[in-house]
Design a protein around this motif. Sequence first.
Motif, PDB file in Angstrom:
ATOM      1  N   THR A   6      20.880  -8.524   4.408  1.00  0.00           N
ATOM      2  CA  THR A   6      19.586  -9.186   4.433  1.00  0.00           C
ATOM      3  C   THR A   6      19.863 -10.571   5.630  1.00  0.00           C
ATOM      4  O   THR A   6      18.890 -10.602   6.266  1.00  0.00           O
ATOM      5  CB  THR A   6      19.284  -9.936   3.069  1.00  0.00           C
ATOM      6  N   ALA A   7      21.068 -10.974   5.520  1.00  0.00           N
ATOM      7  CA  ALA A   7      21.144 -11.985   6.542  1.00  0.00           C
ATOM      8  C   ALA A   7      20.837 -11.446   8.097  1.00  0.00           C
ATOM      9  O   ALA A   7      20.554 -12.220   8.826  1.00  0.00           O
ATOM     10  CB  ALA A   7      22.512 -12.808   6.602  1.00  0.00           C
TER      11      ALA A   7
ATOM     12  N   GLN B 228       0.759  -1.156   0.057  1.00  0.00           N
ATOM     13  CA  GLN B 228      -0.047  -0.219  -0.064  1.00  0.00           C
ATOM     14  C   GLN B 228       0.727   1.304  -0.054  1.00  0.00           C
ATOM     15  O   GLN B 228       0.565   2.385  -0.531  1.00  0.00           O
ATOM     16  CB  GLN B 228      -0.838  -0.038   1.161  1.00  0.00           C
ATOM     17  N   THR B 229       1.944   1.281   0.745  1.00  0.00           N
ATOM     18  CA  THR B 229       2.704   2.250   0.755  1.00  0.00           C
ATOM     19  C   THR B 229       3.721   2.587  -0.418  1.00  0.00           C
ATOM     20  O   THR B 229       4.445   3.774  -0.429  1.00  0.00           O
ATOM     21  CB  THR B 229       3.530   2.626   2.220  1.00  0.00           C
ATOM     22  N   GLY B 230       4.438   1.635  -0.737  1.00  0.00           N
ATOM     23  CA  GLY B 230       5.457   1.320  -1.781  1.00  0.00           C
ATOM     24  C   GLY B 230       6.670   1.552  -1.211  1.00  0.00           C
ATOM     25  O   GLY B 230       7.808   2.089  -1.773  1.00  0.00           O
ATOM     26  N   VAL B 231       6.850   1.041   0.180  1.00  0.00           N
ATOM     27  CA  VAL B 231       8.121   1.218   0.971  1.00  0.00           C
ATOM     28  C   VAL B 231       9.125   0.221   0.298  1.00  0.00           C
ATOM     29  O   VAL B 231      10.318   0.408   0.517  1.00  0.00           O
ATOM     30  CB  VAL B 231       7.781   0.771   2.410  1.00  0.00           C
ATOM     31  N   GLY B 232       8.876  -0.772  -0.475  1.00  0.00           N
ATOM     32  CA  GLY B 232       9.736  -1.670  -0.966  1.00  0.00           C
ATOM     33  C   GLY B 232      10.859  -1.183  -2.002  1.00  0.00           C
ATOM     34  O   GLY B 232      11.897  -1.119  -1.728  1.00  0.00           O
ATOM     35  N   SER B 233      10.356  -0.240  -2.957  1.00  0.00           N
ATOM     36  CA  SER B 233      11.171   0.677  -3.687  1.00  0.00           C
ATOM     37  C   SER B 233      11.904   1.319  -2.934  1.00  0.00           C
ATOM     38  O   SER B 233      13.209   1.585  -3.222  1.00  0.00           O
ATOM     39  CB  SER B 233      10.224   1.215  -4.877  1.00  0.00           C
TER      40      SER B 233
ATOM     41  N   ALA C 131      13.642  -9.611  -0.875  1.00  0.00           N
ATOM     42  CA  ALA C 131      13.992 -10.627  -2.043  1.00  0.00           C
ATOM     43  C   ALA C 131      13.849  -9.797  -3.340  1.00  0.00           C
ATOM     44  O   ALA C 131      14.937 -10.009  -4.167  1.00  0.00           O
ATOM     45  CB  ALA C 131      12.681 -11.721  -1.935  1.00  0.00           C
ATOM     46  N   PRO C 132      13.141  -9.056  -3.810  1.00  0.00           N
ATOM     47  CA  PRO C 132      13.065  -8.132  -4.801  1.00  0.00           C
ATOM     48  C   PRO C 132      14.356  -7.462  -4.824  1.00  0.00           C
ATOM     49  O   PRO C 132      14.648  -7.020  -6.286  1.00  0.00           O
ATOM     50  CB  PRO C 132      11.769  -7.385  -4.810  1.00  0.00           C
ATOM     51  N   VAL C 133      14.603  -6.843  -3.746  1.00  0.00           N
ATOM     52  CA  VAL C 133      15.766  -5.921  -3.894  1.00  0.00           C
ATOM     53  C   VAL C 133      17.165  -6.742  -4.306  1.00  0.00           C
ATOM     54  O   VAL C 133      17.947  -5.953  -5.234  1.00  0.00           O
ATOM     55  CB  VAL C 133      16.022  -5.204  -2.665  1.00  0.00           C
TER      56      VAL C 133
ATOM     57  N   PRO D  36      18.612 -16.204  -9.375  1.00  0.00           N
ATOM     58  CA  PRO D  36      17.358 -16.946  -9.533  1.00  0.00           C
ATOM     59  C   PRO D  36      16.382 -16.475  -8.425  1.00  0.00           C
ATOM     60  O   PRO D  36      16.929 -16.628  -7.183  1.00  0.00           O
ATOM     61  CB  PRO D  36      17.591 -18.316  -9.750  1.00  0.00           C
ATOM     62  N   LEU D  37      15.117 -16.314  -8.664  1.00  0.00           N
ATOM     63  CA  LEU D  37      14.239 -15.696  -7.406  1.00  0.00           C
ATOM     64  C   LEU D  37      14.069 -16.882  -6.471  1.00  0.00           C
ATOM     65  O   LEU D  37      14.129 -16.613  -4.888  1.00  0.00           O
ATOM     66  CB  LEU D  37      12.893 -15.534  -8.027  1.00  0.00           C
ATOM     67  N   ILE D  38      14.115 -18.035  -6.679  1.00  0.00           N
ATOM     68  CA  ILE D  38      13.919 -19.310  -5.742  1.00  0.00           C
ATOM     69  C   ILE D  38      15.475 -19.279  -4.987  1.00  0.00           C
ATOM     70  O   ILE D  38      15.430 -19.638  -3.646  1.00  0.00           O
ATOM     71  CB  ILE D  38      13.879 -20.671  -6.576  1.00  0.00           C
ATOM     72  N   ALA D  39      16.613 -19.072  -5.489  1.00  0.00           N
ATOM     73  CA  ALA D  39      17.929 -19.011  -4.581  1.00  0.00           C
ATOM     74  C   ALA D  39      17.753 -17.800  -3.532  1.00  0.00           C
ATOM     75  O   ALA D  39      17.880 -18.034  -2.481  1.00  0.00           O
ATOM     76  CB  ALA D  39      18.988 -18.570  -5.534  1.00  0.00           C
TER      77      ALA D  39
END
Length: 926
Positions: A620-621, A594-599, A645-647, A660-663
């Motif tokens: 991330t870890a 809703q806020t777009g905080v991901g980007s 994950a997208p970052v 790869p996304l699964i990794a």
Amino acid sequence: MSDDKDQFQAAAVENEASGKAGLSQEELDELVASTDAGGRSPSGPVGLFITAVALMWSLFQLWIASPLPFMIGVGVFNNTEARAFHLAFAIFLGFMAFPAARTPFQLGLGVVVPALLTALFWIGSGGSAWWVLLIGALVIAGVVLGSPKDRVAPWEWAMAICGAGASLYIYFNYDGISSRVGAPITQDIVVGVVGILLLLEATRRSLGPALMIVATVFLAYTFLGPYMPQLIAHSFKSLGVVMNHQWITTQGVFGIALGVSTSFVFLFVLFGSLLDKAGAGNYFIQVAFSLMGHLKGGPAKAAVVSSAMTGLISGSSIANVVTTGTFTIPLMKKVGFKSEKAGAVEVASSVNGQIMPPVMGAAAFLMVEYVGIPYFDVVKHAFLPAVISYIALVYIVHLEALKQGMQGLPRAYTPKPIVQRLIGTAFIIAAICALSFIVYYGMGWIRAAFPDTAGWILFVLLTAVYVGLVYIASKETIPELETESSGQQTLPLPGPTVRSGLHFILPVVVLVWALMVDRLSPGLSAFYAATYMIFILLTQRPLLAMFRGQGQFGRAFRNGCFDLLDGLVTGARNMIGIGIATATAGIIVGAVSQTGVGSALADVVEVLSGGNILAILFLTAILSLILGMGLPTTANYIVVSALLAPVIVTLGQQNGLIVPLIAVHLFVFYFGIMADVTPPVGLASFAAAAVSGGDPIKTGAVAFFYSLRTAALPFLFIFNTQLLLIDVTWIQGIFVFIIATIAMLLFAAATQGWFFAKNRIWEGVALMLIAFTLFRPGFWMDMVYPPYDPVPPTQIEQAAEGTPVGEPLRLRISGVNEIGEPLEFTALLNMPEGETGAERLENAGLMFREDGDSLIIDDVAFDSPAQDAGLDWDQEVLRVLQPQWQPSKYLMFIPAFLLLALVIWAQRGRGERDEAERRKKRAATA
């Protein structure tokens, strides 16, 4: 308020795990109940009612998972309606089964959070919604009035009913909500406010403060967007908009995470509970001990294997620790392990149960939805790292035994010669392979020959096998470890022990076959496995009584029914925390969308990491470990994967690493489960310390040290995706498994400071270097022979002509992202066939124009390799990297193995001298 003394009992249990003494079995059961199933079990009608509601929840989940509703056309629920009932059961039982902690911090949190959110909700309404203040005041009053441990107070009944009602609102008002999408009425907003506040209170009770705090922070951020720093600021969100997004739609609480909990996770937890009630847990432990207890440090090795098997029937690290640990930890201490090390071995092996296919932790099922691949592929990618991790843990235990000169437990028989045992093992493996071959092709023939009745025929055949295995089991008993008069422990015989419970493997085979061979959905696979477990629970006792000639079939059947009811109720109670966690994590996911905080977070991470992919992975870890100190594994995975994950994928692409996304999702998953180990709040470490009588912080520290292999694997498979069996053949997969296992064993030897003898500094460094080379031989080869030759952009046609068909041509691209911000990234353009470079580029869907010395993309064909690579018109090609010949990266294994031979030569003589000295000391002591 007179019950305050009772309110501190759960905390007292945890405090007693501080290392002064091991807890009794009753106290251990209370510890597990307070964290997994709820620490309140009132007597009388209320207790029966809670049991009945839990039973109804399990039956409801079995009903919606079965084909029956669609066959008879009654009781069909769509995904959203099923989620509403799932959350209603979870919230209701959360208030009924979990008394609220009454420590000053917990009580203050229970008051401050609803007060803060009430104020934000009121501000979000423009100060006009007076009823928000009333709802907030009532919730705060319910918290302040207290939460007795031995009964359910009237205000808790009210909170439970209101919370369940708020969840079911979507079901009973489904048509009305569907007709006013995006335009909530006051009634919708009122229900949303009630639901959010009560869900967070249920979260505090069942999961502790951490997840409640994180969800509150994201809700506060949603309302305070205009007042945030510019980098993370966003537009004002009104109360109606937020409640509609979070509670009425499937973007927030009722989103993907709760859907996975409803469709998949419950059935797997229920299957594990039923398998445990049938006696499989004790069987797995005894088999592991009978096979491995005689080895050096045998009880610890058996603990690793039994925890891996028990991981099939327990989705909880804490329950796994207590189930196997009450048995394995005292035996580990008996052969020489210190309390902290014995507890740490149990923690490391139990926590890893969540990464072991085919039945992984709940987060693995979320990957199916988030990554968009079948569960079969998730299992395939996760298999190799999990197996390597467990093999390495067995080796770590072996090294600990070598360090201390430990022995195993005495066998109850004289073993056969090694050659005879190897021949027997080979025969068993061959027989299993032949049986698998017959079953696979036999089932295919039956389904082709009898398409309408194949299911019933297979059930009859499976039941015949089951009856035969129960007959074999009736001639044996699942033994307990015998204690001789001298106090010496002796191991059970392997043959009788294995034969005493072979029928427990059948439902696991059903589950694995449905998942991996028939490729059914996880939900339907778990339904068939759970249904077969119900059949086993009802028939196991009567069949054993008949084959043993004991009679009393009615009593045996009645006891089987009691086992079944107990398993159904326990499975539901174990799901309370998971159901609430996935719903609350949905608040966080909803706030992110809703806020777009991901980007905005991507920009923050890029600044902090300097664009370095390794630094991003470390961030991330660390975030996973910090959040995991208080969040359950599932919630931790949801939060970190939604945020980072997208970052990682985006910034990796910008830095030339195609991940790869699964990794990435497995990376987050691994560090999420590490949080159950990591001090100071590793709950599994506290549980193990409660059993061993050791210090929980020291136990956690040692367990973390043992788990370094699990922490290293995610970094390795990000850079070497062959470890995840991505784009490898069977032969390559076997080769990768052998090399990666050797590398992980060498890594374990380096971190433990012991190989054939105690490592010297240069030997430890050499072992680390060898392990790294075996994991990533391309790292060194790329330094000697660069894999790509940089050419000017204007020579792209020559580069395309020189690139082999099917190989990627790397292009460094400059352009803008979706919102017009400048962006640089690396694109992999798979080269199609063509006579010339220009023809190949045209077939790839690319048209260029030259602007001075710059090469600009003029057009990109729709649905072309160029579009798949992320290319678009008006982007500038900054650099072209053409693949060039490179020797096999595996040539780097030659110097690595030569160095390994040097280390072995240096240590063998030292190790033999040390062993001789230990023998002399033992002889002198004797």
